[in-house]
Design a protein around this motif. Sequence first.
Motif, PDB file in Angstrom:
ATOM      1  N   SER A 230       0.898  -0.893   0.299  1.00 38.75           N
ATOM      2  CA  SER A 230      -0.253   0.022   0.420  1.00 38.75           C
ATOM      3  C   SER A 230       1.034   0.965   0.097  1.00 38.75           C
ATOM      4  O   SER A 230       1.683   1.035   0.463  1.00 38.75           O
ATOM      5  CB  SER A 230      -1.066  -0.527   1.045  1.00 38.75           C
ATOM      6  N   GLY A 251      -9.413   1.280   5.483  1.00 42.82           N
ATOM      7  CA  GLY A 251     -10.232   2.663   5.416  1.00 42.82           C
ATOM      8  C   GLY A 251     -11.085   3.577   6.254  1.00 42.82           C
ATOM      9  O   GLY A 251     -11.938   4.428   5.593  1.00 42.82           O
ATOM     10  N   VAL A 265      -7.640  10.915   0.836  1.00 42.19           N
ATOM     11  CA  VAL A 265      -7.763   9.971   0.419  1.00 42.19           C
ATOM     12  C   VAL A 265      -6.846   9.093   1.525  1.00 42.19           C
ATOM     13  O   VAL A 265      -5.990   9.576   2.400  1.00 42.19           O
ATOM     14  CB  VAL A 265      -7.082   9.468  -0.497  1.00 42.19           C
ATOM     15  N   ASN A 266      -7.213   7.631   2.054  1.00 42.21           N
ATOM     16  CA  ASN A 266      -6.684   6.731   2.575  1.00 42.21           C
ATOM     17  C   ASN A 266      -5.380   6.214   2.303  1.00 42.21           C
ATOM     18  O   ASN A 266      -5.682   5.683   0.941  1.00 42.21           O
ATOM     19  CB  ASN A 266      -7.849   5.730   3.115  1.00 42.21           C
ATOM     20  N   CYS A 268      -3.998   4.232   3.097  1.00 40.50           N
ATOM     21  CA  CYS A 268      -4.096   2.120   2.861  1.00 40.50           C
ATOM     22  C   CYS A 268      -4.938   1.619   2.313  1.00 40.50           C
ATOM     23  O   CYS A 268      -4.835   0.365   2.137  1.00 40.50           O
ATOM     24  CB  CYS A 268      -5.139   1.935   4.723  1.00 40.50           C
ATOM     25  N   LEU A 269      -6.186   2.173   1.476  1.00 38.70           N
ATOM     26  CA  LEU A 269      -6.567   1.181   0.553  1.00 38.70           C
ATOM     27  C   LEU A 269      -5.871   1.885  -0.821  1.00 38.70           C
ATOM     28  O   LEU A 269      -6.419   1.669  -1.808  1.00 38.70           O
ATOM     29  CB  LEU A 269      -7.794   1.911   0.828  1.00 38.70           C
ATOM     30  N   THR A 270      -4.972   2.599  -0.715  1.00 40.44           N
ATOM     31  CA  THR A 270      -3.731   2.346  -2.423  1.00 40.44           C
ATOM     32  C   THR A 270      -2.734   1.927  -2.217  1.00 40.44           C
ATOM     33  O   THR A 270      -2.040   1.682  -1.475  1.00 40.44           O
ATOM     34  CB  THR A 270      -3.535   4.006  -1.694  1.00 40.44           C
ATOM     35  N   LEU A 271      -2.714   1.346  -3.796  1.00 38.19           N
ATOM     36  CA  LEU A 271      -1.258   1.004  -3.638  1.00 38.19           C
ATOM     37  C   LEU A 271      -0.645   1.352  -4.442  1.00 38.19           C
ATOM     38  O   LEU A 271      -0.888   2.219  -5.075  1.00 38.19           O
ATOM     39  CB  LEU A 271      -1.663  -0.360  -5.438  1.00 38.19           C
ATOM     40  N   VAL A 273       1.903   1.166  -6.358  1.00 41.46           N
ATOM     41  CA  VAL A 273       1.821   1.282  -7.639  1.00 41.46           C
ATOM     42  C   VAL A 273       0.602   2.410  -8.517  1.00 41.46           C
ATOM     43  O   VAL A 273       1.001   2.873  -9.459  1.00 41.46           O
ATOM     44  CB  VAL A 273       1.929  -0.371  -8.310  1.00 41.46           C
ATOM     45  N   ALA A 274      -0.323   2.265  -7.773  1.00 39.46           N
ATOM     46  CA  ALA A 274      -1.045   2.624  -9.114  1.00 39.46           C
ATOM     47  C   ALA A 274      -0.749   4.396  -8.103  1.00 39.46           C
ATOM     48  O   ALA A 274      -2.054   4.859  -8.694  1.00 39.46           O
ATOM     49  CB  ALA A 274      -2.494   2.047  -8.334  1.00 39.46           C
TER      50      ALA A 274
END
Lengths: 361, 326
Positions: A230, A251, A265-266, A268-271, A273-274
């Motif tokens: 994450s 989240g 934004v959270n 923890c819910l974001t990769l 790499v993304a």
Amino acid sequence: MASCLPVVISRFVDMSSMETPIAVGMVAPSFVLHGDARRPLSSSEARGRPWVLAFVRRWTPGSDAGAIRAQLRGLGAILVIASDAGVWSFRPDDEVELSAGTSPRLRRELDDLGARCGVDPGEDGVFVVDEDGIVRFAQAPSGELTSALAGALEAAGRELLGLPPRSGITRRDWAVMSLVAGFGLVLFQGCRGRGPERPAPVVAKAGTEVDVVLRINGQDRRLRVDARVSLLDALREQLSLTGTRKGCDHGQCGACTVLRDGQAVNACLTLAVAAEGAEITTIEGLARGDQLHPVQAAFIAHDAFQCGYCTSGQILSAVALLRDGRAKTDDEVRQQMSGNLCRCGAYPNIIAAIQAARREV
Amino acid sequence: MKPFSYVRPADTRAAIAAAGESGACFLAGGTTLIDLMRLEVMSPTALVDLGPLPLTAIERHGDGLRIGAMARNSDVATHALVVERYPLLAQAILAGASQQVRNMATVGGNLLQRTRCPYFRDLAVPCNKRAPGTGCAALEGYTRSHAILGTSASCIATHPSDMSVALAALDAIVHTRNGGRERAIPIGELHTLPGERPEVENVLEQGELITQIELPASPFAAHARYVKVRDRAAFAFALASAAVGLDVADGRIRAARIALGGVATKPWRSLEAEQALVGQAPSRASFERAAAAAIVDPKPRPGNAFKVDLVKRTIVRALELAWGMS
């Protein structure tokens, strides 16, 4: 940066044969752009109206079209945006009109117009023209859309939004300032999500690691991550930015809140790499040297924490809230901050700190 | 979290191609998917990241509106055209989740949000939706959050999305693409009832991508309201919710829209309740008759029998607020 002093000369002239790029006080160039819209887009439409010409290469029309139109409507102004994807004209009382940017003729016309404005292909620039056809704001930075331009627009926006029309400012000055500020909105919203660079396509097989470049607090940070990592763990474990806290990791608590292109934004819910291609701001990126961000200072002044675990997330949500500006009353602030839990129950002081910081930000 | 391949496609066509193989999954906002992957409730073998794709535009389309599937919930809820013409949608989105989640979640992803049933999220107990054929722990469990409409002997999990309830009331059309094939799916036909196969939640095929959500012209903007009843005032899922719209002319209701959340296994449009209102004068009495008509053959469990009355009252309240009664 070009100064913004008004010099009134005359009206549109054909400048295609002139060598000097346009600057503040000069007559704006005329143009005709042939896209696939029903009619070509021509500067003659703008006679008697203020208009904005913007070259923003990475801009795409997003959710901001309505807001832009609302900004322009009161001023009876026209906005023309040229990007890599095409040409958009926003008329205050009309549909957004789109011309695809694929025709060689349109590309030629755009490059030609850019050259007359001193904006080379691939560069960004903004020009505000008053109702007499005089350039009143010109910014043609080299290369990418620079922070100087973003800063100038933001400052103009702040001035506009923060102050009522003062005596000594003419209606025309007011209109020009409004357009600069209104265009700031386009830039920040239209480019949102695209980030500093559009991230390149990636294919990473399961179990392999990926090289990514994350833009954190204005710096490019290179790291190699498993796709499962994450953004939160990348910040804490690999980049040693431990100010971002891990609470629930699902989240629900908001301790890991960071800003992504200015929005909370959270992490923890974001990769990780993304998150490539986005501007990430963490708690470490708010202060300027030894000078705390006004929200940080307000949290201290108002004793807005006890154990401090949720505080980074609270502050980043608060920064985004104040920047967004929609939540004003205590109830609205509570609602918008509801994704940040505080188990010590410092909520009353958090609200007080946010409301106090509103005056500083 | 189990390992997966990560694909960031160059364009929509590449995204669809990459998601075609069994086990692959589109990644939009990630607010449900990453959460469920961390719990290992979902373990896709490949994620196709839609983040950089230009599917975010919100544009007029005739007298209606088209919203790109990757438009963020927060951007949709505050968009001037949405606020002006589809206030129901703006209200429903803002009633859901937190600001952080709304900033991440997308319109397309929210349509496909997975249930919050605690037994679905708990690998230690049976769940027909998560592990087909294992049984349903909710049936004899704690059912405060569960459905009373559209349930089956296999599954009583609610569809948790607020946004989708408003879209159901607004007759949204879901545009999809898969290879060269495009479909326009009325929202009422997108989600499926659990029946004997609760693991299937919609009619989309492997690799089929939601590209846009279309909203037809709506005469309900002047009298529309989303009311959500929940255990706390913010950041909680609905126990019951109602999205309603009234089109009133000459003192009579010409058309009405009523959709329900928190009580059903899919976003629940009630044509019966709408029909009950047509031709009536807006009043507490007519609203109560509509609410009674909305709840046909409910299947409550002991733990959620309160919802039968609660949802009717929620409908009446929403209609009163929509009509401007205090």
